[in-house]
Design a protein around this motif. Structure first.
Motif, PDB file in Angstrom:
ATOM      1  N   VAL A 298       0.848  -1.200   0.000  1.00  0.00           N
ATOM      2  CA  VAL A 298       0.000   0.000   0.000  1.00  0.00           C
ATOM      3  C   VAL A 298       0.882   1.247   0.000  1.00  0.00           C
ATOM      4  O   VAL A 298       0.630   2.193  -0.764  1.00  0.00           O
ATOM      5  CB  VAL A 298      -0.982  -0.013   1.195  1.00  0.00           C
TER       6      VAL A 298
ATOM      7  N   TYR B 259       0.635   3.877  -3.067  1.00  0.00           N
ATOM      8  CA  TYR B 259       0.030   5.187  -2.807  1.00  0.00           C
ATOM      9  C   TYR B 259       1.037   6.247  -2.364  1.00  0.00           C
ATOM     10  O   TYR B 259       0.713   7.436  -2.360  1.00  0.00           O
ATOM     11  CB  TYR B 259      -1.074   5.061  -1.748  1.00  0.00           C
TER      12      TYR B 259
ATOM     13  N   PHE C 175     -10.144   6.292   2.805  1.00  0.00           N
ATOM     14  CA  PHE C 175     -11.288   5.547   2.280  1.00  0.00           C
ATOM     15  C   PHE C 175     -12.451   5.622   3.274  1.00  0.00           C
ATOM     16  O   PHE C 175     -13.598   5.846   2.878  1.00  0.00           O
ATOM     17  CB  PHE C 175     -10.916   4.087   1.996  1.00  0.00           C
TER      18      PHE C 175
ATOM     19  N   PHE D  49     -11.391   0.302   1.999  1.00  0.00           N
ATOM     20  CA  PHE D  49     -10.311   0.046   1.054  1.00  0.00           C
ATOM     21  C   PHE D  49     -10.554  -1.258   0.312  1.00  0.00           C
ATOM     22  O   PHE D  49     -10.407  -1.334  -0.909  1.00  0.00           O
ATOM     23  CB  PHE D  49      -8.976   0.009   1.813  1.00  0.00           C
TER      24      PHE D  49
ATOM     25  N   SER E  22     -10.949  -0.136  -3.496  1.00  0.00           N
ATOM     26  CA  SER E  22      -9.644   0.099  -4.129  1.00  0.00           C
ATOM     27  C   SER E  22      -9.431  -0.691  -5.412  1.00  0.00           C
ATOM     28  O   SER E  22      -8.556  -0.355  -6.204  1.00  0.00           O
ATOM     29  CB  SER E  22      -8.522  -0.250  -3.157  1.00  0.00           C
TER      30      SER E  22
END
Length: 160
Positions: A82, A86, A97, A104, A108
């Motif tokens: 992650v 990101y 989120f 997520f 996602s």
């Protein structure tokens, strides 16, 4: 204060931590020193955690304290992915989120077996360069994993 207000306040706090906790340099010796500090802090608290530090695809530090398992290694991998994707802390990504009323996992479009937006992985960000790696902890509740990493980063980055 509503749950939405709490989530927005958490996002603001996490964003401030990321602005503040930036490295001027990050090499193998820094990974060793930071990882060792995290292990010491965990031992002081009798916390059964696994600690991992990466720069790019290379694992620079790894330590699994008693009471952990291979599941903690898998959590480290998922949380670090992650951060890599990101460029932000895994806890911050998940909080963003939630702030939008989503999860997520559902929103996602990423495989939850490979990505986990749970607290505990924090970007290693170089001033003037950007994210070059991640430092992560797994074994405690997600807010506590995150707090342990932040505490170690604050100590490590504190001016001498």
């Amino acid at each position: 204060m509503t749950a939405a207000d709490d989530t927005q306040a958490l996002v603001a706090t996490l964003e401030e931590q990321e602005r503040r906790l930036v490295f001027d340099r990050f090499g193998n010796d820094d990974a060793w020193a930071l990882g060792t500090l995290l292990v010491e802090l965990a031992r002081e608290r009798n916390a059964a955690v696994t600690v991992g530090i990466r720069r790019g695809a290379q694992r620079l530090f790894h330590c699994a304290l008693p009471g952990t398992s291979a599941d903690n290694d898998a959590w480290l991998d998922r949380k670090c992915r992650v951060v890599e994707r990101y460029g932000e802390a895994s806890f911050l990504v998940g909080a963003r989120f939630r702030a939008k009323g989503r999860t997520f996992e559902d929103s996602s479009r990423l495989d939850p077996d490979r990505y986990a937006a749970h607290g505990g992985a924090f970007p290693v960000r170089l001033r003037g360069t950007g994210v070059v790696g991640a430092v992560a902890v797994s074994g405690l509740p997600q807010a506590d994993d995150h707090a342990l990493v932040v505490e170690a980063l604050e100590q490590y980055l504190r001016p001498a």
